[in-house]
Design an enzyme around this catalytic site. Sequence first.
Site, short mmCIF file in Angstrom:
data_model
loop_
_atom_site.label_atom_id
_atom_site.label_comp_id
_atom_site.label_asym_id
_atom_site.label_seq_id
_atom_site.Cartn_x
_atom_site.Cartn_y
_atom_site.Cartn_z
CB VAL A 113 -8.23 0.00 -2.64
CG1 VAL A 113 -8.78 0.09 -1.19
CG2 VAL A 113 -7.61 -1.12 -3.02
CE LYS A 167 -5.71 2.19 -1.48
NZ LYS A 167 -6.32 2.62 -0.28
CE1 TYR A 176 -3.13 3.02 0.66
CE2 TYR A 176 -3.64 2.24 2.82
CZ TYR A 176 -3.86 3.10 1.86
OH TYR A 176 -4.56 4.03 2.11
#
Length: 298
Positions: free
Chosen positions: A206, A163, A135
């Site tokens: 996301v 992400k 992330y």
Amino acid sequence: MKIEGIITPIVTPFKEGTQEIDYDATRVLVNRLIDRGIHGLFPLGTNGEFHVLSDEEKIEFAKVVIEETNHRVPVYVGTGSNSTKHTIELSNKMKELGADAVSIVTPYFLIPSDEEIYNHYKMIAENVDLPIIIYNIPKCTGMNLSADVLKRLVTLPNIKAIKDSSGKLDNLQGYLDAVQGTDVTVLIGSDSTILKGLTMGASGAVAGTSNCITKEILGIYNSFKEGNMDKAVKYQESIEPYRAVLKLATTPAIMKMSVTLDGEGCNAGPARYPVSPLNNDQIEKVKEVVEYYHNLVI
């Protein structure tokens, strides 16, 4: 497993006054999002206020989400912290609960070197038997994971996605280039660039805004997959009024209020302190935008 589609980083509902986690509201939210068609759930992300939860709360919240989801969609649990050891321990707890993968934010506050970042994720990958989503969110961590480091990380067998919440398309392209030829997917973390990211080759998003305007966010992805670019563009453009309102208060106060006002019995409650409750003017603006989306037809 291929990590793709629209994944909702669900808010963590809190009770008014005590600010304790509201597990009944959590179950309602899980079912509401699955019924609306999202492709995955991501508890304990930025919008889930992972940074103000204890480990005990994280474990119990993840347990409720995983059990309520009951394998209907994958559950990707946020377990990242500044400590490699702590991240490994929490990730292994989530494996015991039945998480499908863990999402691990880059360390924050201190800025590790590229070699330290690589070693951080390598040690986690070697000690956690779960798929891992890296992330990257530079505005919150103070660092941007480089494409060169990612190119090394994707050789590790359980690194399965990244992400990117940088919001920068050149950064996203660097990640897409780095994962080329592997089974690692790239997910968009900046909702304003979902369609552009999909056209570049990203596998999904996301999307925090999907907590509330689920139909519109799914519309971007589903229309793109169907080859209906005109409709995908309309859906992408349609999310701007909601994004504008989100900026009126500290994350995720506006989003939680919009989830509550969206109905269906889910009171997401306030954000946890130090984020302040919304004032009457802010609440009125949230009511207006929620009503706008209730009436929106694309």
